[in-house]
Write a protein that holds these residues in place. Structure first.
Motif, PDB file in Angstrom:
ATOM      1  N   TYR A 269       0.784  -1.187   0.027  1.00  0.00           N
ATOM      2  CA  TYR A 269       0.143  -0.037   0.101  1.00  0.00           C
ATOM      3  C   TYR A 269       0.763   1.180  -0.105  1.00  0.00           C
ATOM      4  O   TYR A 269       0.514   2.067  -0.732  1.00  0.00           O
ATOM      5  CB  TYR A 269      -1.047   0.016   1.216  1.00  0.00           C
ATOM      6  CG  TYR A 269      -2.111  -1.022   1.040  1.00  0.00           C
ATOM      7  CD1 TYR A 269      -3.010  -1.266   0.084  1.00  0.00           C
ATOM      8  CD2 TYR A 269      -2.374  -1.782   2.373  1.00  0.00           C
ATOM      9  CE1 TYR A 269      -3.870  -2.118   0.018  1.00  0.00           C
ATOM     10  CE2 TYR A 269      -3.354  -2.734   2.195  1.00  0.00           C
ATOM     11  CZ  TYR A 269      -4.263  -2.866   1.053  1.00  0.00           C
ATOM     12  OH  TYR A 269      -5.019  -3.746   1.103  1.00  0.00           O
ATOM     13  N   GLN A 270       1.881   1.257   0.834  1.00  0.00           N
ATOM     14  CA  GLN A 270       2.816   2.493   0.950  1.00  0.00           C
ATOM     15  C   GLN A 270       3.529   2.616  -0.645  1.00  0.00           C
ATOM     16  O   GLN A 270       3.492   3.997  -1.067  1.00  0.00           O
ATOM     17  CB  GLN A 270       4.022   2.269   1.444  1.00  0.00           C
ATOM     18  CG  GLN A 270       3.791   2.216   3.329  1.00  0.00           C
ATOM     19  CD  GLN A 270       4.883   1.970   4.256  1.00  0.00           C
ATOM     20  OE1 GLN A 270       5.810   3.140   4.018  1.00  0.00           O
ATOM     21  NE2 GLN A 270       5.105   0.988   4.629  1.00  0.00           N
ATOM     22  N   ASN A 271       3.797   1.721  -1.604  1.00  0.00           N
ATOM     23  CA  ASN A 271       4.271   1.782  -2.828  1.00  0.00           C
ATOM     24  C   ASN A 271       3.254   2.493  -3.666  1.00  0.00           C
ATOM     25  O   ASN A 271       3.364   3.161  -4.418  1.00  0.00           O
ATOM     26  CB  ASN A 271       4.825   0.621  -3.212  1.00  0.00           C
ATOM     27  CG  ASN A 271       5.964  -0.132  -2.536  1.00  0.00           C
ATOM     28  OD1 ASN A 271       6.920   0.740  -1.800  1.00  0.00           O
ATOM     29  ND2 ASN A 271       6.290  -1.525  -2.551  1.00  0.00           N
ATOM     30  N   LEU A 272       1.933   2.009  -3.680  1.00  0.00           N
ATOM     31  CA  LEU A 272       0.670   2.270  -4.180  1.00  0.00           C
ATOM     32  C   LEU A 272       0.437   3.728  -3.909  1.00  0.00           C
ATOM     33  O   LEU A 272       0.293   4.662  -4.952  1.00  0.00           O
ATOM     34  CB  LEU A 272      -0.265   1.557  -4.082  1.00  0.00           C
ATOM     35  CG  LEU A 272      -0.370   0.228  -4.588  1.00  0.00           C
ATOM     36  CD1 LEU A 272      -1.712  -0.546  -4.083  1.00  0.00           C
ATOM     37  CD2 LEU A 272      -0.273  -0.075  -6.111  1.00  0.00           C
ATOM     38  N   LEU A 273       0.614   4.299  -2.718  1.00  0.00           N
ATOM     39  CA  LEU A 273       0.563   5.592  -2.230  1.00  0.00           C
ATOM     40  C   LEU A 273       1.337   6.694  -2.846  1.00  0.00           C
ATOM     41  O   LEU A 273       1.155   7.793  -2.992  1.00  0.00           O
ATOM     42  CB  LEU A 273       0.430   5.716  -0.778  1.00  0.00           C
ATOM     43  CG  LEU A 273      -0.441   7.004  -0.352  1.00  0.00           C
ATOM     44  CD1 LEU A 273      -1.663   7.318  -0.764  1.00  0.00           C
ATOM     45  CD2 LEU A 273      -0.370   6.875   1.349  1.00  0.00           C
ATOM     46  N   GLN A 274       2.615   6.053  -3.106  1.00  0.00           N
ATOM     47  CA  GLN A 274       3.711   6.883  -3.567  1.00  0.00           C
ATOM     48  C   GLN A 274       3.163   7.251  -4.958  1.00  0.00           C
ATOM     49  O   GLN A 274       3.852   8.541  -5.601  1.00  0.00           O
ATOM     50  CB  GLN A 274       5.013   6.135  -3.810  1.00  0.00           C
ATOM     51  CG  GLN A 274       5.428   6.180  -2.205  1.00  0.00           C
ATOM     52  CD  GLN A 274       6.926   5.172  -2.300  1.00  0.00           C
ATOM     53  OE1 GLN A 274       7.166   4.735  -3.198  1.00  0.00           O
ATOM     54  NE2 GLN A 274       7.660   5.312  -1.118  1.00  0.00           N
TER      55      GLN A 274
ATOM     56  N   GLN B  70      -9.441  -1.706   3.544  1.00  0.00           N
ATOM     57  CA  GLN B  70      -8.891  -3.064   3.854  1.00  0.00           C
ATOM     58  C   GLN B  70      -7.233  -2.526   4.789  1.00  0.00           C
ATOM     59  O   GLN B  70      -7.069  -3.211   5.593  1.00  0.00           O
ATOM     60  CB  GLN B  70      -8.046  -3.420   2.426  1.00  0.00           C
ATOM     61  CG  GLN B  70      -7.415  -4.734   2.724  1.00  0.00           C
ATOM     62  CD  GLN B  70      -8.312  -6.021   3.512  1.00  0.00           C
ATOM     63  OE1 GLN B  70      -9.253  -6.156   3.118  1.00  0.00           O
ATOM     64  NE2 GLN B  70      -7.727  -6.354   4.756  1.00  0.00           N
ATOM     65  N   VAL B  71      -7.025  -1.381   4.616  1.00  0.00           N
ATOM     66  CA  VAL B  71      -5.772  -0.975   5.627  1.00  0.00           C
ATOM     67  C   VAL B  71      -6.320  -0.731   6.508  1.00  0.00           C
ATOM     68  O   VAL B  71      -5.594  -1.153   7.825  1.00  0.00           O
ATOM     69  CB  VAL B  71      -5.424   0.387   4.910  1.00  0.00           C
ATOM     70  CG1 VAL B  71      -4.517   1.119   5.861  1.00  0.00           C
ATOM     71  CG2 VAL B  71      -4.682   0.443   3.397  1.00  0.00           C
ATOM     72  N   GLU B  72      -7.663  -0.250   7.093  1.00  0.00           N
ATOM     73  CA  GLU B  72      -8.066  -0.006   8.351  1.00  0.00           C
ATOM     74  C   GLU B  72      -8.392  -1.431   9.023  1.00  0.00           C
ATOM     75  O   GLU B  72      -7.868  -1.577  10.400  1.00  0.00           O
ATOM     76  CB  GLU B  72      -9.346   0.676   8.391  1.00  0.00           C
ATOM     77  CG  GLU B  72      -9.366   2.026   8.045  1.00  0.00           C
ATOM     78  CD  GLU B  72     -10.699   2.826   7.890  1.00  0.00           C
ATOM     79  OE1 GLU B  72     -11.555   2.104   7.915  1.00  0.00           O
ATOM     80  OE2 GLU B  72     -10.743   4.165   7.979  1.00  0.00           O
ATOM     81  N   SER B  73      -8.880  -2.414   8.279  1.00  0.00           N
ATOM     82  CA  SER B  73      -8.954  -3.662   8.747  1.00  0.00           C
ATOM     83  C   SER B  73      -7.370  -4.401   9.099  1.00  0.00           C
ATOM     84  O   SER B  73      -7.481  -5.035  10.196  1.00  0.00           O
ATOM     85  CB  SER B  73      -9.494  -4.564   7.638  1.00  0.00           C
ATOM     86  OG  SER B  73      -9.595  -6.017   8.148  1.00  0.00           O
TER      87      SER B  73
ATOM     88  N   SER C 282      -9.652   9.655  10.541  1.00  0.00           N
ATOM     89  CA  SER C 282      -9.197  11.108  10.441  1.00  0.00           C
ATOM     90  C   SER C 282      -7.998  11.243   9.505  1.00  0.00           C
ATOM     91  O   SER C 282      -7.752  12.077   8.684  1.00  0.00           O
ATOM     92  CB  SER C 282      -8.943  11.648  11.935  1.00  0.00           C
ATOM     93  OG  SER C 282     -10.071  11.679  12.360  1.00  0.00           O
ATOM     94  N   MET C 283      -7.152  10.066   9.468  1.00  0.00           N
ATOM     95  CA  MET C 283      -5.793  10.035   8.856  1.00  0.00           C
ATOM     96  C   MET C 283      -6.130   9.996   7.292  1.00  0.00           C
ATOM     97  O   MET C 283      -5.249  10.212   6.258  1.00  0.00           O
ATOM     98  CB  MET C 283      -4.957   8.813   9.569  1.00  0.00           C
ATOM     99  CG  MET C 283      -4.415   9.212  10.738  1.00  0.00           C
ATOM    100  SD  MET C 283      -3.474   7.963  11.639  1.00  0.00           S
ATOM    101  CE  MET C 283      -1.889   8.421  10.934  1.00  0.00           C
TER     102      MET C 283
ATOM    103  N   MET D  49      -0.175   7.934   4.381  1.00  0.00           N
ATOM    104  CA  MET D  49       1.139   7.475   4.620  1.00  0.00           C
ATOM    105  C   MET D  49       1.782   7.282   5.887  1.00  0.00           C
ATOM    106  O   MET D  49       2.393   6.377   6.192  1.00  0.00           O
ATOM    107  CB  MET D  49       2.155   8.454   3.706  1.00  0.00           C
ATOM    108  CG  MET D  49       3.663   8.032   3.590  1.00  0.00           C
ATOM    109  SD  MET D  49       3.973   6.312   2.963  1.00  0.00           S
ATOM    110  CE  MET D  49       3.725   6.727   1.009  1.00  0.00           C
ATOM    111  N   LYS D  50       1.424   8.220   6.897  1.00  0.00           N
ATOM    112  CA  LYS D  50       1.756   8.195   8.281  1.00  0.00           C
ATOM    113  C   LYS D  50       1.362   6.949   8.837  1.00  0.00           C
ATOM    114  O   LYS D  50       1.910   6.222   9.588  1.00  0.00           O
ATOM    115  CB  LYS D  50       1.154   9.319   9.080  1.00  0.00           C
ATOM    116  CG  LYS D  50       1.630   9.177  10.589  1.00  0.00           C
ATOM    117  CD  LYS D  50       1.289  10.453  11.185  1.00  0.00           C
ATOM    118  CE  LYS D  50       1.804  11.708  10.741  1.00  0.00           C
ATOM    119  NZ  LYS D  50       1.354  12.810  11.483  1.00  0.00           N
TER     120      LYS D  50
END
Length: 267
Positions: A81-86, A98-101, A188-189, A197-198
């Motif tokens: 997910y980090q790589n995708l977000l970049q 899914q990240v939240e899960s 919130s994030m 990303m954080k």
């Protein structure tokens, strides 16, 4: 998505019967078993108590293996997910769900590790209260300590490490303390790419930490079960020797009373 392996939020079989019942009769923040635990153990004889705790070692090791594998899967997925977000402004809502899960599962992993350490420490306390011979084995541990204190140190270290990771990202442990506050913080994030990303970075670091911490916890459980096995073997050897001596004493042939001089009454 990688396959999620199932983990139970309750401890398994024998340890649940021993340790979690103790938790139910002691304060939630108790670090050791108290008099209430000692009273509860009177319903079991020595053999039953030892059997309940002893047979759970392999099951606990299997559970820790599952927890560690799940943490590794979450670590890998968060990295994806980090790589995708970049390469995008923000993650799509379905993907962030899914990240939240994953992050909520990670919080659950931390809780499960803490529960196992607390319960194994309580089992150690109960055995020391019931069996003096078991208590003497603590001399084999560093600084003449107990497994109860060692598990407490592990628990404190794990929580402090997580808190430091969160603080470095300007977050607090309270924000990831339970499911409700965790999900609120994540929502919130999710509103900004920086926030997403954080969250991903913090989650990735905590997942990596839990993989390492669960390995340490497995080592502690293994060491404890090995010591218990040694103690049980010693106890059984002593009992067998005592039984053999009793049988030899009571089964011995009475000394002969013939061949001596007859007693005569002399006037």
């Amino acid at each position: 998505m990688p396959h999620r392996c199932s983990t139970s939020n309750e401890l398994l079989a024998g340890l649940a019967a021993v340790a979690l019942t103790i938790v139910a009769v002691t304060p939630a923040n108790a670090g050791t078993a108290t008099g209430a635990a000692t009273e509860w153990t009177q319903v079991l004889n020595n053999g039953e108590l030892v059997a309940l705790v002893g047979k759970s070692g392999e099951q606990i090791q299997n559970q820790l293996t599952q927890i560690s594998q799940l943490a590794q899967q979450i670590e890998t997925q968060l990295n994806i997910y980090q790589n995708l977000l970049q390469n995008t402004a923000t993650l799509p809502s379905h993907m962030w769900g899914q990240v939240e899960s994953d992050l909520n599962q990670l919080r659950s992993i931390v809780d499960q590790g803490q529960s196992i350490a607390f319960s194994m420490g309580n089992a150690d306390d109960v055995l020391q209260q019931r069996f003096q011979s078991y208590a003497t084995f603590k001399a084999n541990l560093p600084s003449n300590g107990t497994f109860s204190s060692i598990y407490q140190t592990w628990s404190d270290t794990n929580r402090d490490t997580i808190a430091s990771t969160l603080n470095a990202a300007s977050l607090t442990a309270d924000q990831f303390d339970n499911e409700e506050t965790t999900m609120s913080s994540l929502r919130s994030m999710s509103e900004t790419a920086d926030g997403q990303m954080k969250a991903l970075q913090v989650g990735h670091q905590i997942a990596a930490q839990q993989v390492a911490q669960m390995q340490k916890l497995r080592g502690l459980v293994s060491q404890q079960m090995t010591m218990m096995g040694t103690w049980l073997q010693t106890e059984q050897t002593d009992k067998d020797l005592a039984q053999a001596r009793r049988e030899k004493f009571f089964g011995a042939t009475a000394p002969s009373t013939s061949g001596g001089e007859k007693m005569k009454v002399q006037w």
